[in-house]
Design a protein around this motif. Structure first.
Motif, PDB file in Angstrom:
ATOM      1  N   ALA A 145      43.626  30.990  41.253  1.00  9.49           N
ATOM      2  CA  ALA A 145      42.980  32.299  41.277  1.00  9.49           C
ATOM      3  C   ALA A 145      41.637  32.186  40.568  1.00  9.49           C
ATOM      4  CB  ALA A 145      43.857  33.340  40.578  1.00  9.49           C
TER       5      ALA A 145
ATOM      6  N   ASP B  54      36.200  36.095  43.517  1.00 11.94           N
ATOM      7  CA  ASP B  54      37.034  37.133  44.125  1.00 11.94           C
ATOM      8  C   ASP B  54      37.981  36.530  45.152  1.00 11.94           C
ATOM      9  OD1 ASP B  54      35.856  39.210  42.648  1.00 11.94           O
ATOM     10  OD2 ASP B  54      34.268  39.463  44.142  1.00 11.94           O
ATOM     11  N   GLY B  55      38.645  35.431  44.766  1.00 10.54           N
ATOM     12  CA  GLY B  55      39.516  34.786  45.733  1.00 10.54           C
ATOM     13  C   GLY B  55      40.441  33.752  45.149  1.00 10.54           C
ATOM     14  N   VAL B  56      41.018  32.976  46.064  1.00 11.35           N
ATOM     15  CA  VAL B  56      41.951  31.912  45.704  1.00 11.35           C
ATOM     16  C   VAL B  56      41.587  30.655  46.485  1.00 11.35           C
ATOM     17  CG1 VAL B  56      43.870  33.447  45.092  1.00 11.35           C
ATOM     18  CG2 VAL B  56      43.632  32.644  47.456  1.00 11.35           C
TER      19      VAL B  56
ATOM     20  N   SER C 229      38.885  34.943  50.320  1.00  8.65           N
ATOM     21  CA  SER C 229      38.043  35.829  49.523  1.00  8.65           C
ATOM     22  C   SER C 229      38.348  37.283  49.832  1.00  8.65           C
ATOM     23  CB  SER C 229      36.556  35.581  49.816  1.00  8.65           C
ATOM     24  OG  SER C 229      36.161  34.326  49.369  1.00  8.65           O
ATOM     25  N   ASN C 230      38.158  38.121  48.842  1.00  7.95           N
ATOM     26  CA  ASN C 230      38.334  39.554  49.021  1.00  7.95           C
ATOM     27  C   ASN C 230      37.394  40.054  50.126  1.00  7.95           C
ATOM     28  OD1 ASN C 230      39.646  41.973  47.975  1.00  7.95           O
ATOM     29  ND2 ASN C 230      37.565  42.636  47.498  1.00  7.95           N
TER      30      ASN C 230
ATOM     31  N   PHE D  26      42.119  39.953  53.734  1.00  6.81           N
ATOM     32  CA  PHE D  26      42.408  39.956  52.290  1.00  6.81           C
ATOM     33  C   PHE D  26      41.624  41.086  51.646  1.00  6.81           C
ATOM     34  CE2 PHE D  26      43.303  35.609  53.592  1.00  6.81           C
ATOM     35  CZ  PHE D  26      44.579  35.444  53.060  1.00  6.81           C
TER      36      PHE D  26
ATOM     37  N   LEU E 294      41.822  40.930  46.455  1.00 13.80           N
ATOM     38  CA  LEU E 294      41.496  39.733  45.667  1.00 13.80           C
ATOM     39  C   LEU E 294      40.277  39.938  44.780  1.00 13.80           C
ATOM     40  CD1 LEU E 294      42.094  36.931  48.334  1.00 13.80           C
ATOM     41  CD2 LEU E 294      43.615  37.665  46.483  1.00 13.80           C
TER      42      LEU E 294
ATOM     43  N   ALA F 108      40.341  38.182  41.262  1.00 12.95           N
ATOM     44  CA  ALA F 108      41.695  37.594  41.287  1.00 12.95           C
ATOM     45  C   ALA F 108      42.011  37.027  39.909  1.00 12.95           C
ATOM     46  CB  ALA F 108      41.768  36.499  42.348  1.00 12.95           C
TER      47      ALA F 108
ATOM     48  N   VAL G 162      49.111  37.441  44.262  1.00 15.88           N
ATOM     49  CA  VAL G 162      47.892  37.358  43.475  1.00 15.88           C
ATOM     50  C   VAL G 162      47.597  38.742  42.916  1.00 15.88           C
ATOM     51  CG1 VAL G 162      45.447  36.745  43.473  1.00 15.88           C
ATOM     52  CG2 VAL G 162      47.028  35.568  45.023  1.00 15.88           C
TER      53      VAL G 162
ATOM     54  N   SER H   7      45.066  41.293  41.197  1.00 16.93           N
ATOM     55  CA  SER H   7      43.645  41.568  41.026  1.00 16.93           C
ATOM     56  C   SER H   7      43.457  42.340  39.728  1.00 16.93           C
ATOM     57  CB  SER H   7      43.136  42.398  42.202  1.00 16.93           C
ATOM     58  OG  SER H   7      41.878  42.938  41.925  1.00 16.93           O
TER      59      SER H   7
ATOM     60  N   GLN I  32      47.914  41.079  46.107  1.00 14.94           N
ATOM     61  CA  GLN I  32      47.827  40.549  47.469  1.00 14.94           C
ATOM     62  C   GLN I  32      48.972  39.567  47.642  1.00 14.94           C
ATOM     63  OE1 GLN I  32      44.765  40.942  49.776  1.00 14.94           O
ATOM     64  NE2 GLN I  32      46.496  40.525  51.103  1.00 14.94           N
TER      65      GLN I  32
END
Length: 160
Positions: free
Chosen positions: A87, A92-94, A112-113, A118, A121, A124, A140, A142, A148
């Motif tokens: 994360a 803003d993602g994984v 990504s958000n 998605f 995120l 994240a 995940v 946020s 998410q």
């Protein structure tokens, strides 16, 4: 350092990935998240000898990866391969990473958000994985918006 679940992925006695993340309390590998002054990397560290830690692999952020400020990670084993999901609040993602061969850490897909469905995120903050039958999922959290839930399909990883 990593959470206990990821450390349990590697079996100290034979070095083979276990069938689940909960396989063994002993570990010969560990993962160190980004440090205060270096917000863009994941480092794998061999722990076989606690008196002599050895860096065996790393993955640094690029414009294509989601490793800016890694905050949390979780690991799982799927089809005899070892994966981690990281994360990264600043992206803003994984980011999915294959760590089956710790000396050849391989970036896989990232999310990504606001992209590809998605929507939760943004910043994240934390991630956990769980397995139901042959399916693996990640939750995940946020910092701002919620959670998410995502699933993993191993055939997608093999193509990467």
């Amino acid at each position: 350092m990593c959470d206990v679940d990821l450390c349990e992925v590697w079996d100290m006695l034979n070095g083979e990935p276990q069938s689940s993340v909960d396989a063994s309390v002993d570990a010969s590998m560990d993962v160190e998240e980004g440090k205060e002054d270096d917000h863009d990397a994941v480092q794998l560290i061999e722990l076989t000898d606690p008196n002599q830690l050895v860096a065996v692999g790393e993955l640094r952020d690029t414009d294509l990866l989601k490793l800016n400020g890694p905050r949390d990670l979780a690991g799982f084993v799927l089809d005899d391969k070892v994966y981690i999901i990281v994360a990264s609040p600043y992206d803003d993602g994984v980011q999915m990473i294959d760590v089956t061969d710790p000396s050849n850490v391989t970036a896989l897909d990232g999310a990504s958000n606001g992209e590809a469905g998605f929507s939760e995120l943004d910043v994240a903050d934390s991630v956990e994985t769980y397995q139901m039958g042959n399916s693996v999922y990640a939750i995940v959290a946020s910092y701002y918006d919620g959670v998410q839930i995502m699933g993993f399909e191993p055939e997608l990883f093999d193509a990467a």
